[in-house]
Design an enzyme around this catalytic site. Structure first.
Site, PDB file in Angstrom:
ATOM      1  N   LYS A 180       0.840  -1.213   0.000  1.00 41.36           N
ATOM      2  CA  LYS A 180       0.000   0.000   0.000  1.00 41.36           C
ATOM      3  C   LYS A 180       0.870   1.257   0.000  1.00 41.36           C
ATOM      4  CE  LYS A 180      -2.420  -0.954   3.767  1.00 41.36           C
ATOM      5  NZ  LYS A 180      -1.839  -2.265   4.175  1.00 41.36           N
TER       6      LYS A 180
ATOM      7  N   ARG B 205      -9.722   0.334   9.033  1.00 38.00           N
ATOM      8  CA  ARG B 205      -9.238  -0.983   9.434  1.00 38.00           C
ATOM      9  C   ARG B 205     -10.287  -1.759  10.228  1.00 38.00           C
ATOM     10  NH1 ARG B 205      -3.452   0.500   9.365  1.00 38.00           N
ATOM     11  NH2 ARG B 205      -2.107  -1.262   9.803  1.00 38.00           N
TER      12      ARG B 205
ATOM     13  N   ARG C  84      11.645  -6.411   4.664  1.00 36.65           N
ATOM     14  CA  ARG C  84      11.532  -5.002   5.048  1.00 36.65           C
ATOM     15  C   ARG C  84      12.205  -4.766   6.394  1.00 36.65           C
ATOM     16  NH1 ARG C  84       5.620  -2.399   5.002  1.00 36.65           N
ATOM     17  NH2 ARG C  84       5.355  -3.110   7.111  1.00 36.65           N
TER      18      ARG C  84
ATOM     19  N   ARG D 132      11.204   0.452  11.778  1.00 34.09           N
ATOM     20  CA  ARG D 132       9.903   0.398  12.448  1.00 34.09           C
ATOM     21  C   ARG D 132       9.926  -0.652  13.540  1.00 34.09           C
ATOM     22  NH1 ARG D 132       4.926   0.737   8.293  1.00 34.09           N
ATOM     23  NH2 ARG D 132       3.996  -0.300  10.073  1.00 34.09           N
TER      24      ARG D 132
ATOM     25  N   ARG E 155       0.120  -8.442  13.827  1.00 28.28           N
ATOM     26  CA  ARG E 155      -0.548  -7.522  12.902  1.00 28.28           C
ATOM     27  C   ARG E 155      -1.318  -8.286  11.834  1.00 28.28           C
ATOM     28  NH1 ARG E 155       4.121  -4.234  10.878  1.00 28.28           N
ATOM     29  NH2 ARG E 155       2.657  -3.105   9.568  1.00 28.28           N
TER      30      ARG E 155
HETATM   31  P1  AMP Z   1       0.487   0.975   9.315  1.00 27.32           P
HETATM   32  O1  AMP Z   1       1.657   1.840   9.013  1.00 27.32           O
HETATM   33  O2  AMP Z   1      -0.710   1.331   8.491  1.00 27.32           O
HETATM   34  O3  AMP Z   1       0.796  -0.504   9.223  1.00 27.32           O
HETATM   35  O4  AMP Z   1       0.075   1.264  10.836  1.00 27.32           O
HETATM   36  C1  AMP Z   1       0.966   1.007  11.904  1.00 27.32           C
HETATM   37  C2  AMP Z   1       0.179   0.838  13.202  1.00 27.32           C
HETATM   38  O5  AMP Z   1      -0.561   2.039  13.488  1.00 27.32           O
HETATM   39  C3  AMP Z   1      -0.861  -0.277  13.181  1.00 27.32           C
HETATM   40  O6  AMP Z   1      -0.310  -1.546  13.468  1.00 27.32           O
HETATM   41  C4  AMP Z   1      -1.832   0.215  14.257  1.00 27.32           C
HETATM   42  O7  AMP Z   1      -1.326  -0.012  15.553  1.00 27.32           O
HETATM   43  C5  AMP Z   1      -1.836   1.726  14.027  1.00 27.32           C
HETATM   44  N1  AMP Z   1      -2.870   2.100  13.030  1.00 27.32           N
HETATM   45  C6  AMP Z   1      -2.668   2.677  11.814  1.00 27.32           C
HETATM   46  N2  AMP Z   1      -3.813   2.894  11.170  1.00 27.32           N
HETATM   47  C7  AMP Z   1      -4.803   2.443  11.988  1.00 27.32           C
HETATM   48  C8  AMP Z   1      -6.206   2.370  11.883  1.00 27.32           C
HETATM   49  N3  AMP Z   1      -6.861   2.779  10.793  1.00 27.32           N
HETATM   50  N4  AMP Z   1      -6.889   1.821  12.926  1.00 27.32           N
HETATM   51  C9  AMP Z   1      -6.254   1.400  14.034  1.00 27.32           C
HETATM   52  N5  AMP Z   1      -4.940   1.432  14.196  1.00 27.32           N
HETATM   53  C10 AMP Z   1      -4.192   1.941  13.188  1.00 27.32           C
END
Ligand code: AMP
Length: 190
Positions: free
Chosen positions: A13, A88, A127, A133, A144
């Site tokens: 993404k 999400r 990654r 991260r 996750r």
């Molecule tokens: P990402 O970079 O999109 O993988 O997001 C990293 C982390 O941020 C996720 O594992 C969640 O803990 C939190 N997070 C990001 N977007 C959301 C969302 N839409 N709803 C809930 N938690 C989120």
């Protein structure tokens, strides 16, 4: 246009978002990036989000939605946005849909990046070698993916009922996936 880039962690993404956001001339709104920015700036929101992010869990819906609402209030997002990592949960999807309808907008399309778990694990492992991260740690990655299957995958069913979902085979190369997305966007605009 309001377009959702949907798919599991590691589906690409973030990699594809720039191109889509440029092609559609809408800002890239990544909730993960917004949380990471808050973390870096050590805001109260960042501290709250950290406790969930470190464990690979979802930040509560109302916190996420407040963040998105704030972002959508900025000038560049008045005519639409590309959502990455959001919604999400079905609740987030419903909140977004209602918000957009209230603005005389709606979910224009969903780009669904399809990738099986085995491919995801391999990608995220790679990654991890280059990323800083904390949530790319092996256990957190497993968590996750699990959270994706239990909480986020059902959002796709909801989206299929409420919006136009375009399915993309995202196991291919970055270039090929990008081309499939471009072709899909052409048909959207045409
Ligand atoms: P990402 O970079 O999109 O993988 O997001 C990293 C982390 O941020 C996720 O594992 C969640 O803990 C939190 N997070 C990001 N977007 C959301 C969302 N839409 N709803 C809930 N938690 C989120």
């Amino acid at each position: 246009m309001d377009v959702i880039l949907f798919g599991p962690p590691g589906a690409g993404k973030g990699t594809q978002a720039g191109r889509v956001s440029d092609a559609l001339n809408i800002p890239h709104v990544s909730t993960g990036d917004l949380f990471r920015k808050n973390l870096k700036e050590n805001t109260a929101l960042g501290q709250l989000a950290r406790s969930f992010m470190d464990k690979g869990e979802l930040v509560p819906d109302e916190v996420v939605f407040r963040l998105v609402e704030d972002r959508l209030g900025e000038d560049d997002a008045m005519k639409g946005a590309l959502y990455d990592g959001f919604p999400r949960t079905v609740i987030q999807a419903d909140l977004l849909n209602r918000f957009l309808i209230g603005q005389g907008r709606g979910i224009s399309a969903v780009i669904n990046l399809n990738v099986p778990d085995e491919v995801l694990m391999a990608r995220i492992a790679r990654r991890r070698e280059v990323s800083q991260r904390v949530d790319d740690d092996a256990e957190v990655v497993q968590k996750r993916l699990q959270v994706y299957h239990t909480e986020t995958a059902p959002v796709l069913g909801w989206l299929r009922e409420h919006a136009n979902v375009i399915d993309i085979d995202a196991t291919k190369s970055i270039e090929e996936v990008g081309e499939s997305i471009s072709a899909a966007l052409e048909s959207l605009r045409g």
